[in-house]
Design an enzyme around this catalytic site. Structure first.
Site, PDB file in Angstrom:
ATOM      1  N   ASN A 136      -8.112  -4.908  -8.327  1.00  0.00           N
ATOM      2  CA  ASN A 136      -7.740  -4.140  -9.521  1.00  0.00           C
ATOM      3  C   ASN A 136      -6.276  -4.400  -9.865  1.00  0.00           C
ATOM      4  O   ASN A 136      -5.898  -4.468 -11.036  1.00  0.00           O
ATOM      5  CB  ASN A 136      -7.957  -2.641  -9.281  1.00  0.00           C
ATOM      6  N   ASN A 173     -10.835  -1.568   4.987  1.00  0.00           N
ATOM      7  CA  ASN A 173     -11.296  -0.852   3.790  1.00  0.00           C
ATOM      8  C   ASN A 173     -12.787  -0.594   3.965  1.00  0.00           C
ATOM      9  O   ASN A 173     -13.557  -1.527   4.236  1.00  0.00           O
ATOM     10  CB  ASN A 173     -11.051  -1.717   2.551  1.00  0.00           C
ATOM     11  N   ASN A 224       0.832  -1.202   0.000  1.00  0.00           N
ATOM     12  CA  ASN A 224       0.000   0.000   0.000  1.00  0.00           C
ATOM     13  C   ASN A 224       0.870   1.256   0.000  1.00  0.00           C
ATOM     14  O   ASN A 224       2.062   1.205   0.332  1.00  0.00           O
ATOM     15  CB  ASN A 224      -0.902   0.028   1.243  1.00  0.00           C
ATOM     16  N   CYS A 256      -5.486  -7.629  -3.746  1.00  0.00           N
ATOM     17  CA  CYS A 256      -5.834  -6.396  -4.450  1.00  0.00           C
ATOM     18  C   CYS A 256      -6.456  -6.795  -5.785  1.00  0.00           C
ATOM     19  O   CYS A 256      -5.776  -7.362  -6.637  1.00  0.00           O
ATOM     20  CB  CYS A 256      -4.576  -5.551  -4.664  1.00  0.00           C
ATOM     21  N   CYS A 307     -11.807   0.304  -5.749  1.00  0.00           N
ATOM     22  CA  CYS A 307     -11.149  -0.784  -5.022  1.00  0.00           C
ATOM     23  C   CYS A 307     -11.782  -2.088  -5.504  1.00  0.00           C
ATOM     24  O   CYS A 307     -12.981  -2.320  -5.304  1.00  0.00           O
ATOM     25  CB  CYS A 307     -11.353  -0.598  -3.520  1.00  0.00           C
ATOM     26  N   THR A 328     -11.316  -5.366  -4.688  1.00  0.00           N
ATOM     27  CA  THR A 328     -11.839  -6.283  -3.673  1.00  0.00           C
ATOM     28  C   THR A 328     -13.044  -5.655  -2.970  1.00  0.00           C
ATOM     29  O   THR A 328     -13.980  -6.360  -2.593  1.00  0.00           O
ATOM     30  CB  THR A 328     -10.746  -6.644  -2.644  1.00  0.00           C
ATOM     31  N   GLU A 336      -9.803   3.497   1.379  1.00  0.00           N
ATOM     32  CA  GLU A 336      -8.949   2.313   1.446  1.00  0.00           C
ATOM     33  C   GLU A 336      -7.941   2.366   2.580  1.00  0.00           C
ATOM     34  O   GLU A 336      -7.287   3.393   2.789  1.00  0.00           O
ATOM     35  CB  GLU A 336      -8.180   2.190   0.125  1.00  0.00           C
ATOM     36  N   ARG A 337      -7.796   1.229   3.222  1.00  0.00           N
ATOM     37  CA  ARG A 337      -6.741   1.068   4.222  1.00  0.00           C
ATOM     38  C   ARG A 337      -5.378   1.291   3.568  1.00  0.00           C
ATOM     39  O   ARG A 337      -5.110   0.792   2.478  1.00  0.00           O
ATOM     40  CB  ARG A 337      -6.822  -0.370   4.770  1.00  0.00           C
TER      41      ARG A 337
END
Ligand SMILES: N[C@@H](CCC[C@H](N)C(=O)O)C(=O)O
Length: 328
Positions: A81, A204, A70, A79, A231, A233, A222-223
């Site tokens: 995407n 997230n 991240n 992840c 995002c 997921t 997002e985290r």
């Protein structure tokens, strides 16, 4: 010369770093420092939400391995995407269009899809495993072991929430007004990704508007990042929550159209399989190739004036495609 690629799925922006193409692999600390540096918005090409690290897999079934770092340097177990972009990268290099990619929790099946438009490449990726128990997040002090369309007064006074890990952790709420979609999401996302007693590892946070039968708009805080354009997921977990919480609104035999601030993906949910999973289908766009001295990667000193950037032209094609969809 080493190479970075700037890529995106629904404008969820990443740099791809192929460790197998380097003379010396970056260490874990070097990867952390590189992500913290090049993902800043003031950095190269406007920064990114993370770095996708490609490496060899020693799993017999997998053609390669993906590690997700991240923007803040923390690691993510998955992840969506990013996996589409890494899948295209591995496919382009191996000549194969259907294979598995190793991720920290599972080897996931990926498949090249027909282009969405001229020069707009696409992949479908498996999102799994799906988990609901609080240990998978982890969460605590919410008064329950799993959360399925329930009020959480500790977090908010009027919304209902669902928690689904795929396997990275997602908190989901279906909202009906823009104030919640923007302000409430921003406040809650920030609170739960600072030191807090409810989600000690962060989470997230996805807020969704139901647009119609099999149609959603999803926005994510997002985290390790903050607000993102999309995002993968998050959209996958939210699609599953949509099917579970609003069964009359979802035909599970048809794709769900999920729009987001960066574009659109399709998801196919499998809530009735023995092991639930989601298929995530969308663009895998490579916008820039960046030639960089390998020593600068190790030292995390990749600046605009120390690299050579080649624009692939794919972003113009992606923007034309999105315009043609006439999304709101
Ligand atoms: N953008 C991603 C999710 C990246 C990981 C996330 N920030 C986490 O820490 O779990 C996606 O497309 O799924």
């Amino acid at each position: 010369m080493a190479q970075l690629l700037k890529v995106h799925g629904s404008e969820n922006q990443f740099f791809i770093l192929d460790q197998t193409a380097l003379d010396h692999k970056l260490s874990a600390d070097e990867l952390t420092h590189l992500a913290q540096t090049i993902c800043k918005p003031t950095s190269l090409l406007g920064g990114a939400d993370g770095v996708l690290v490609v490496d060899q897999s020693d799993h017999k079934a997998a053609l390669g391995r993906m590690e997700v770092v991240n923007a803040d340097g923390s690691r993510a177990s998955m992840c969506g995407n990013g996996l589409r972009c890494v899948s295209r990268y591995i496919a382009d290099h191996s000549g194969k269009d259907s294979f598995k990619v190793e991720t920290p929790a599972a080897d996931l099946l990926v498949n090249r899809q027909p282009n969405l438009a001229d020069n707009v490449f696409a992949f479908a990726v498996e999102i799994s495993p799906v988990r609901y128990q609080k240990e998978a997040f982890p969460f605590d002090h919410l008064g329950m072991d799993q959360v399925m369309n329930q009020p959480l007064p500790a977090l908010n006074d009027h919304l209902k929430f669902t928690t689904i890990a795929v396997p990275n952790p997602h908190l989901i709420s279906f909202v009906d007004n823009d104030h919640d979609l923007n302000d409430t999401l921003g406040t809650l996302g920030k609170q739960l990704n600072e030191p807090n007693q409810y989600f000690p590892d962060g989470v997230n946070v996805n807020f969704a508007k139901i647009l119609g039968q099999n149609q959603l708009f999803v926005r994510t805080y997002e985290r390790g990042v903050g607000f993102t354009n999309a995002c993968g997921t998050g959209m996958s977990a939210t699609s599953l929550a949509f099917a579970l919480n609003y069964p009359d609104m979802v035909d599970v035999n048809q794709p769900i159209e999920v729009t987001n601030p960066g574009g659109m993906v399709k998801t196919i949910v499998h809530p009735n399989d023995e092991h639930q999973w989601i298929e995530l289908i969308g663009n895998a766009t490579f916008t820039h190739q960046i030639d960089v001295d390998e020593a600068k990667l190790h030292a995390a000193s990749v600046t605009a004036d120390s690299v050579q950037v080649h624009d692939t032209g794919e972003e113009a094609s992606y923007q034309a495609f999105i315009k043609s969809l006439q999304l709101n």
